[in-house]
Design a protein around this motif. Structure first.
Motif, PDB file in Angstrom:
ATOM      1  N   PRO A  44       0.810  -1.230   0.000  1.00 35.82           N
ATOM      2  CA  PRO A  44       0.000   0.000   0.000  1.00 35.82           C
ATOM      3  C   PRO A  44       0.840   1.276   0.000  1.00 35.82           C
ATOM      4  CG  PRO A  44      -0.862  -1.558   1.600  1.00 35.82           C
ATOM      5  CD  PRO A  44       0.424  -2.126   1.086  1.00 35.82           C
ATOM      6  N   ALA A  45       1.983   1.258   0.652  1.00 40.02           N
ATOM      7  CA  ALA A  45       2.843   2.445   0.641  1.00 40.02           C
ATOM      8  C   ALA A  45       3.379   2.713  -0.761  1.00 40.02           C
ATOM      9  CB  ALA A  45       3.990   2.262   1.630  1.00 40.02           C
ATOM     10  N   LYS A  46       3.720   1.649  -1.469  1.00 40.54           N
ATOM     11  CA  LYS A  46       4.200   1.794  -2.849  1.00 40.54           C
ATOM     12  C   LYS A  46       3.092   2.340  -3.737  1.00 40.54           C
ATOM     13  CE  LYS A  46       6.039  -1.017  -6.610  1.00 40.54           C
ATOM     14  NZ  LYS A  46       6.394  -2.364  -7.024  1.00 40.54           N
ATOM     15  N   VAL A  47       1.879   1.867  -3.541  1.00 43.88           N
ATOM     16  CA  VAL A  47       0.739   2.351  -4.332  1.00 43.88           C
ATOM     17  C   VAL A  47       0.511   3.833  -4.070  1.00 43.88           C
ATOM     18  CG1 VAL A  47      -1.754   2.115  -4.655  1.00 43.88           C
ATOM     19  CG2 VAL A  47      -0.342   0.079  -4.464  1.00 43.88           C
ATOM     20  N   ARG A  48       0.599   4.259  -2.796  1.00 44.68           N
ATOM     21  CA  ARG A  48       0.429   5.682  -2.466  1.00 44.68           C
ATOM     22  C   ARG A  48       1.526   6.531  -3.098  1.00 44.68           C
ATOM     23  NH1 ARG A  48      -0.991   3.681   2.608  1.00 44.68           N
ATOM     24  NH2 ARG A  48       1.111   3.994   3.378  1.00 44.68           N
ATOM     25  N   ARG A  49       2.756   6.035  -3.075  1.00 42.40           N
ATOM     26  CA  ARG A  49       3.857   6.787  -3.698  1.00 42.40           C
ATOM     27  C   ARG A  49       3.628   6.935  -5.197  1.00 42.40           C
ATOM     28  NH1 ARG A  49       7.095   3.495  -0.447  1.00 42.40           N
ATOM     29  NH2 ARG A  49       7.688   2.254  -2.266  1.00 42.40           N
ATOM     30  N   HIS A  50       3.213   5.846  -5.844  1.00 39.85           N
ATOM     31  CA  HIS A  50       2.941   5.918  -7.286  1.00 39.85           C
ATOM     32  C   HIS A  50       1.780   6.869  -7.581  1.00 39.85           C
ATOM     33  CE1 HIS A  50       5.892   3.234  -8.877  1.00 39.85           C
ATOM     34  NE2 HIS A  50       5.474   2.190  -8.186  1.00 39.85           N
ATOM     35  N   ALA A  51       0.755   6.858  -6.743  1.00 36.84           N
ATOM     36  CA  ALA A  51      -0.382   7.761  -6.952  1.00 36.84           C
ATOM     37  C   ALA A  51       0.056   9.215  -6.824  1.00 36.84           C
ATOM     38  CB  ALA A  51      -1.496   7.443  -5.956  1.00 36.84           C
ATOM     39  N   GLU A  52       0.881   9.494  -5.839  1.00 33.91           N
ATOM     40  CA  GLU A  52       1.389  10.861  -5.669  1.00 33.91           C
ATOM     41  C   GLU A  52       2.255  11.267  -6.864  1.00 33.91           C
ATOM     42  OE1 GLU A  52       1.892  14.556  -4.040  1.00 33.91           O
ATOM     43  OE2 GLU A  52       0.512  12.984  -3.426  1.00 33.91           O
ATOM     44  N   ASP A 104      -5.906  15.349  -6.880  1.00 33.11           N
ATOM     45  CA  ASP A 104      -5.592  14.054  -6.296  1.00 33.11           C
ATOM     46  C   ASP A 104      -5.460  13.029  -7.416  1.00 33.11           C
ATOM     47  OD1 ASP A 104      -5.094  12.160  -4.353  1.00 33.11           O
ATOM     48  OD2 ASP A 104      -7.198  11.842  -3.849  1.00 33.11           O
ATOM     49  N   ALA A 105      -4.792  11.942  -7.106  1.00 37.40           N
ATOM     50  CA  ALA A 105      -4.707  10.803  -8.016  1.00 37.40           C
ATOM     51  C   ALA A 105      -4.762   9.541  -7.172  1.00 37.40           C
ATOM     52  CB  ALA A 105      -3.418  10.843  -8.823  1.00 37.40           C
ATOM     53  N   ARG A 106      -5.483   8.582  -7.679  1.00 35.60           N
ATOM     54  CA  ARG A 106      -5.574   7.279  -7.003  1.00 35.60           C
ATOM     55  C   ARG A 106      -5.273   6.216  -8.036  1.00 35.60           C
ATOM     56  NH1 ARG A 106     -10.964   8.833  -3.904  1.00 35.60           N
ATOM     57  NH2 ARG A 106     -10.024  10.275  -2.440  1.00 35.60           N
ATOM     58  N   ILE A 107      -4.560   5.205  -7.585  1.00 33.40           N
ATOM     59  CA  ILE A 107      -4.161   4.142  -8.495  1.00 33.40           C
ATOM     60  C   ILE A 107      -4.556   2.809  -7.858  1.00 33.40           C
ATOM     61  CG2 ILE A 107      -1.815   3.918  -7.610  1.00 33.40           C
ATOM     62  CD1 ILE A 107      -0.919   3.692 -10.578  1.00 33.40           C
ATOM     63  N   THR A 108      -4.969   1.861  -8.680  1.00 38.68           N
ATOM     64  CA  THR A 108      -5.385   0.563  -8.154  1.00 38.68           C
ATOM     65  C   THR A 108      -4.174  -0.195  -7.630  1.00 38.68           C
ATOM     66  OG1 THR A 108      -5.205  -0.432 -10.344  1.00 38.68           O
ATOM     67  CG2 THR A 108      -7.365   0.418  -9.695  1.00 38.68           C
TER      68      THR A 108
END
Length: 167
Positions: free
Chosen positions: A4-12, A38-42
Motif C-alpha cells: 500500500p505504501a508503494k501504491v500511495r507513492r505511485h499515486a502521488e 488528487d490521483a488514485r491508483i489501483t
C-alpha cells in the motif's frame, strides 16, 4: 498485490506528473484554469484516476474535460515512462466537485445559523401563556389540614383486620 505504501507513492507521482505535463506541455486552448487535486491508483498499478478542479462555469469544465481526453495518450505515455512500470496505467479524469460541496455545506450552515438567531430573537421576547407560576401554591393552613387528613388515612389502614377485607 502491491504494498500500500508503494501504491500511495505511485499515486502521488502520477498526480505530480500529470500536473507538470498539463502545465508545461499541453497547449490546448480549451484547457481552462485547472488544478490537479488528487490521483488514485489501483493495487495492481493498472488504472489511475486523476481528480481535477476547473475555475469557471460549466462550459469551461466541459471544455477542460474534452482537452484532457484528447491529451490522454500523451499523459499516459509520460506517466508510464516516468514510473518505469511494465504496463502504463490507464488514466481516467474525474471532475472534483469538492468546492461545490463545500459551498453547499456553508450555505446550509449559514441558513441554520439564521434560523437559530431567529429562534433566539423570538425566545427573548416570549411571555408565558398563563401565569408565571402555573402550579398551585398552598398556604400554611392547608398544609396543616393535609397532614391531619394523611394521619387519619394511616389510622384507618392500621385498624383493618389482617385476615381479609374490611366489613
Amino acid at each position: 498485490m502491491s504494498d500500500p505504501a508503494k501504491v500511495r507513492r505511485h499515486a502521488e507521482r502520477v498526480r505530480e506528473l500529470v500536473a507538470s505535463v498539463v502545465r508545461s506541455q499541453i497547449k490546448d486552448p480549451r484547457l481552462g484554469m485547472i488544478t490537479i487535486t488528487d490521483a488514485r491508483i489501483t493495487a495492481d498499478l493498472r488504472d489511475a484516476t486523476v481528480f481535477y478542479t476547473v475555475l469557471g462555469d460549466a462550459v469551461a469544465q466541459a471544455d477542460t474535460a474534452a482537452a484532457l481526453e484528447s491529451a490522454k495518450g500523451l499523459l499516459r505515455s509520460t506517466v508510464g515512462k516516468a514510473l518505469g512500470l511494465r504496463h502504463s496505467p490507464t488514466l481516467t479524469f474525474v471532475l472534483d466537485d469538492v468546492q461545490d460541496q463545500v459551498k453547499h455545506i456553508d450555505d446550509l450552515l449559514a441558513a441554520a445559523r439564521n434560523a437559530d438567531a431567529e429562534v433566539q430573537r423570538l425566545a427573548a421576547r416570549a411571555e408565558y401563556a398563563g401565569e408565571a407560576q402555573p402550579y398551585r401554591v398552598d398556604d400554611d393552613e392547608t398544609d396543616d389540614d393535609e397532614t391531619d387528613d394523611e394521619a387519619d388515612v394511616a389510622a384507618d389502614v392500621t385498624e383493618q383486620p389482617r385476615g381479609g377485607a374490611a366489613r
